[in-house]
Structure formats: structure tokens, C-alpha cells
Design a protein around this motif. Structure first.
Motif, PDB file in Angstrom:
ATOM      1  N   GLU A   1     -13.878 -92.917 -43.551  1.00  0.00           N
ATOM      2  CA  GLU A   1     -13.999 -92.672 -44.946  1.00  0.00           C
ATOM      3  C   GLU A   1     -13.849 -93.789 -45.843  1.00  0.00           C
ATOM      4  O   GLU A   1     -14.671 -94.101 -46.598  1.00  0.00           O
TER       5      GLU A   1
ATOM      6  N   ASP B   1     -19.871 -91.806 -42.329  1.00  0.00           N
ATOM      7  CA  ASP B   1     -19.901 -90.496 -42.207  1.00  0.00           C
ATOM      8  C   ASP B   1     -19.694 -89.684 -40.736  1.00  0.00           C
ATOM      9  O   ASP B   1     -18.847 -88.913 -40.704  1.00  0.00           O
ATOM     10  N   ARG B   2     -20.496 -90.132 -39.925  1.00  0.00           N
ATOM     11  CA  ARG B   2     -20.228 -89.785 -38.546  1.00  0.00           C
ATOM     12  C   ARG B   2     -20.541 -90.987 -37.582  1.00  0.00           C
ATOM     13  O   ARG B   2     -21.198 -91.849 -38.005  1.00  0.00           O
TER      14      ARG B   2
ATOM     15  N   ARG C   1     -10.089 -82.479 -33.890  1.00  0.00           N
ATOM     16  CA  ARG C   1      -9.785 -82.326 -35.186  1.00  0.00           C
ATOM     17  C   ARG C   1     -10.725 -82.690 -36.224  1.00  0.00           C
ATOM     18  O   ARG C   1     -10.709 -82.235 -37.327  1.00  0.00           O
ATOM     19  N   HIS C   2     -11.771 -83.380 -35.760  1.00  0.00           N
ATOM     20  CA  HIS C   2     -12.898 -84.184 -37.001  1.00  0.00           C
ATOM     21  C   HIS C   2     -14.135 -83.753 -36.267  1.00  0.00           C
ATOM     22  O   HIS C   2     -14.856 -84.969 -36.127  1.00  0.00           O
ATOM     23  N   PRO C   3     -14.601 -82.594 -35.841  1.00  0.00           N
ATOM     24  CA  PRO C   3     -16.031 -82.551 -35.045  1.00  0.00           C
ATOM     25  C   PRO C   3     -17.100 -82.991 -36.278  1.00  0.00           C
ATOM     26  O   PRO C   3     -18.140 -83.526 -35.671  1.00  0.00           O
ATOM     27  N   ASP C   4     -16.570 -82.818 -37.709  1.00  0.00           N
ATOM     28  CA  ASP C   4     -17.971 -83.131 -38.525  1.00  0.00           C
ATOM     29  C   ASP C   4     -18.165 -84.662 -38.591  1.00  0.00           C
ATOM     30  O   ASP C   4     -19.253 -85.165 -39.035  1.00  0.00           O
ATOM     31  N   LYS C   5     -17.085 -85.518 -38.094  1.00  0.00           N
ATOM     32  CA  LYS C   5     -17.420 -86.982 -38.295  1.00  0.00           C
ATOM     33  C   LYS C   5     -17.734 -87.309 -36.663  1.00  0.00           C
ATOM     34  O   LYS C   5     -17.778 -88.467 -36.598  1.00  0.00           O
ATOM     35  N   THR C   6     -18.090 -86.629 -35.785  1.00  0.00           N
ATOM     36  CA  THR C   6     -18.223 -86.788 -34.418  1.00  0.00           C
ATOM     37  C   THR C   6     -19.563 -86.650 -34.034  1.00  0.00           C
ATOM     38  O   THR C   6     -19.930 -85.555 -33.989  1.00  0.00           O
TER      39      THR C   6
ATOM     40  N   ALA D   1     -18.822 -81.822 -28.976  1.00  0.00           N
ATOM     41  CA  ALA D   1     -19.516 -82.849 -29.033  1.00  0.00           C
ATOM     42  C   ALA D   1     -20.230 -83.454 -27.599  1.00  0.00           C
ATOM     43  O   ALA D   1     -19.747 -83.194 -26.584  1.00  0.00           O
TER      44      ALA D   1
END
Length: 332
Positions: free
Chosen positions: A120, A125-126, A145-150, A254
Motif C-alpha cells: 500500500e 494494488d495487486r 489473509r490478502h487475496p485481494d492483493k494477490t 490464487a
């Protein structure tokens, strides 16, 4: 006459003075070439390389293993990937030049959260997250824990699952309160420096260690007292952490590639790499014949092809692996 307690105290003070001097000398030899950024009350160090004008890959984040620092993965991957993507090489909390932060950073999930905050801070972002050895446990926790960033996960000789037995005695000792602090500031530094050459050769075994690894990878940074103690705590905590978290790996969705040598003498590939391949649905396990614990160096092209495949390219990873001519070291 000098009494025994005074003599012992003198020896301890001399050892502490030598350790502090030597740690400073190591930092002079291998100065920080990253940038420290706040990630919530403490700073993480990272080297950020922007994408080139003709970049063809998404952002890639590299997570080093136990006793490592950002130079280790930078040396392995920068020549192949610079310009092709936005690259982020980082020092995990308490390693290299990153500050440790709180006690949560003695575990892979705390470090994964710290990396998420670093992304961040860097405006990423990813990304595709690549982890070697202990870094594999951090990458697995990041994916959970951070699938939105993976965008995807690449594991290189990962250490992710519980194993029978414990850890080496010096890790267990260094991880202890008080006595561990004293051990790392007296005996550890000279002993660690004497063993550094053979220890790094053992990590690569049966493959030859690159001739310039001691200078380019800067493993001596891990011998500094604070770094060694942080590393020991990480390693000491890992088995218990893996027992709790490994059953959750099936939640990782992912795209995932696992690359492992079939002659790894550091982590048991049949436990960790095979375990991950069974846990993560749709993952791909690629074996590198005659490769030890460093496929990041020995099979760099396979790891790059895995990154390309996750990015959407048509890549046959087994075919790429089959073209490797893996050298093994001659006995001394």
C-alpha cells in the motif's frame, strides 16, 4: 589477583565489543541500498524498481528466506526481470535493514500483514508474490489473509508445513529470552562468521554456490546479533505456526506454482512442496532434477516462466525444467 567472576565479565564485555564492532563493519561492507518506509509504527526496507516502458508483466514482490535479505532475491531475479515489471525486493521485518516491529512479526502472518502495508505504501494494488524457503510460509499467509492483493503465488523450495523434530540448537538457544540476547552478542558473531562459507555452500548443496554469492547476496548481514536473534525466533516459531495454519491452505484460490528441487537437504520437499500441492486446488508442482534448496538460483528460468504463466502466458513449466542442465558440486 583477578577473581574468576571479574575475568568472566571481562571476557563477556570483550566479546560484546567485538560483536558490535564486527556488526558495524558488516554494515559498512554491505550498506543499505533500499528505502525505509513506515508500515504502521515501524519501518520496512525495500528496493523498488519501476516497470519499463515496454513492461509485459504485472508487479512482482519477492520474499526472502531464513537468514536472507533483499539482496538474495534481487541477485537471483533482477537480471531476468528488470524492466519487464514493477519489482519489489524487501527485507522481512527484523531482517536486513527492516525494523522488527511488534511480537506479531515473529510469525509469518504478522510479516504477511506488514508486506501488505508495504505494498500500500508503494502504491501496488495487486502483485504476483514469490517466496523462497521460510518466505514460502509468509507467502502462503499472504495468500490467505490478502487475496485481494494477490494475483498469484510462486513458492520456491517452501517451508510451509509441520515437520517431525525441532530446529538446530543454536536457533533454539538464540530464540530464548535473556540467554539468547547474550548468546547472539558474544559467541554467535565470531562463530557465525567462521561458518558462513560452509553454511552457504550447504544451502546450495548439491549444486555449486555461485562464486560471488557472498558479496552479491550479502548473507553476512544475518550474522549481526539483532538479525540472527530475529531469524532464530522466526525459525523456532515456524513449526507450531504451521501446525495451526497448514489446514487453512485449502482456502487459497490464487493461481499457484510450487518449484522444488528433488535433492533439497534443508527442507523436506516431500512434506512442504508436496503438501502445498495437495492443499491448494489447481496448483502446479514442478520438480527440478538434481537441485537442492536454491531453485531461485539453479532454476531461475523456471521461476520466471512460472511468473509468466500466472500472468497469462502459455508456458509448459515441466518442459522448461527438462531443458535445464543442472550442475552438481564436486566433493572438496
Amino acid at each position: 589477583m583477578i577473581t574468576v567472576p571479574i575475568a568472566v565479565l571481562g571476557l563477556l564485555l570483550a566479546a560484546m565489543g567485538f560483536s558490535a564492532w564486527k556488526a558495524h563493519a558488516i554494515e559498512q561492507e554491505f550498506p543499505n541500498h533500499g528505502e525505509l518506509l513506515d508500515v504502521g509504527g515501524y519501518s520496512m526496507n525495500s528496493l523498488h524498481l519501476p516497470a519499463g516502458s515496454d513492461a509485459d508483466l504485472p508487479p512482482i514482490v519477492f520474499v526472502h528466506g531464513a537468514g536472507g535479505n533483499l539482496r538474495d532475491q534481487e541477485t537471483a531475479f533482477r537480471p531476468s526481470l528488470e524492466g519487464r515489471a514493477e519489482l519489489l525486493f524487501l527485507d522481512r521485518p527484523g531482517h536486513g535493514y527492516s525494523e522488527r516491529g511488534g511480537d506479531q512479526n515473529g510469525f509469518p502472518d504478522g510479516q504477511a500483514d506488514a508486506i501488505a502495508r508495504l505494498l500500500e505504501a508503494r502504491g501496488i494494488d495487486r502483485a504476483i508474490i514469490v517466496g523462497h524457503s521460510f518466505g514460502g510460509a509468509v507467502v502462503a499467509s499472504f495468500g490467505l489473509r490478502h487475496p485481494d492483493k494477490t494475483l498469484g503465488l510462486v513458492f520456491l523450495a517452501p517451508a510451509t508445513h509441520p515437520w517431525p523434530g525441532g530446529v538446530d540448537w543454536y536457533y533454539e538457544l538464540a530464540a530464548q529470552p535473556y540467554i539468547g540476547w547474550l548468546f547472539t552478542r558474544t559467541i554467535l558473531v565470531p562463530a557465525g562468521l567462521m561458518r558462513l562459507d560452509q553454511a552457504t555452500k550447504s544451502v546450495f548443496d548439491p549444486n555449486p554456490r555461485p562464486s560471488e554469492y557472498l558479496t552479491h547476496g550479502a548473507p553476512a548481514l544475518a550474522v549481526r546479533p539483532r538479525n540472527f536473534r530475529n531469524n532464530a525466533i522466526d525459525v523456532f516459531n515456524l513449526n507450531g505456526y504451521a501446525k495451526r495454519i497448514a489446514p487453512e491452505y485449502s482456502r487459497i484460490k490464487a493461481p499457484t506454482v510450487i518449484i522444488s528441487g528433488n535433492r533439497d537437504g534443508v527442507v523436506a520437499e516431500e512434506i512442504h512442496s508436496v503438501g502445498l500441492s495437495l492443499d491448494i486446488e489447481g496448483s502446479e508442482l514442478v520438480w527440478i532434477d538434481q537441485c537442492g534448496h536454491k531453485p531461485d538460483y539453479v532454476a531461475t528460468e523456471v521461476a520466471v516462466a512460472a511468473i509468466e504463466k500466472i500472468a497469462g502466458r502459455d508456458r509448459n513449466l515441466d518442459a522448461v525444467a527438462a531443458t535445464l542442465d543442472v550442475r552438481t558440486a564436486k566433493a572438496d
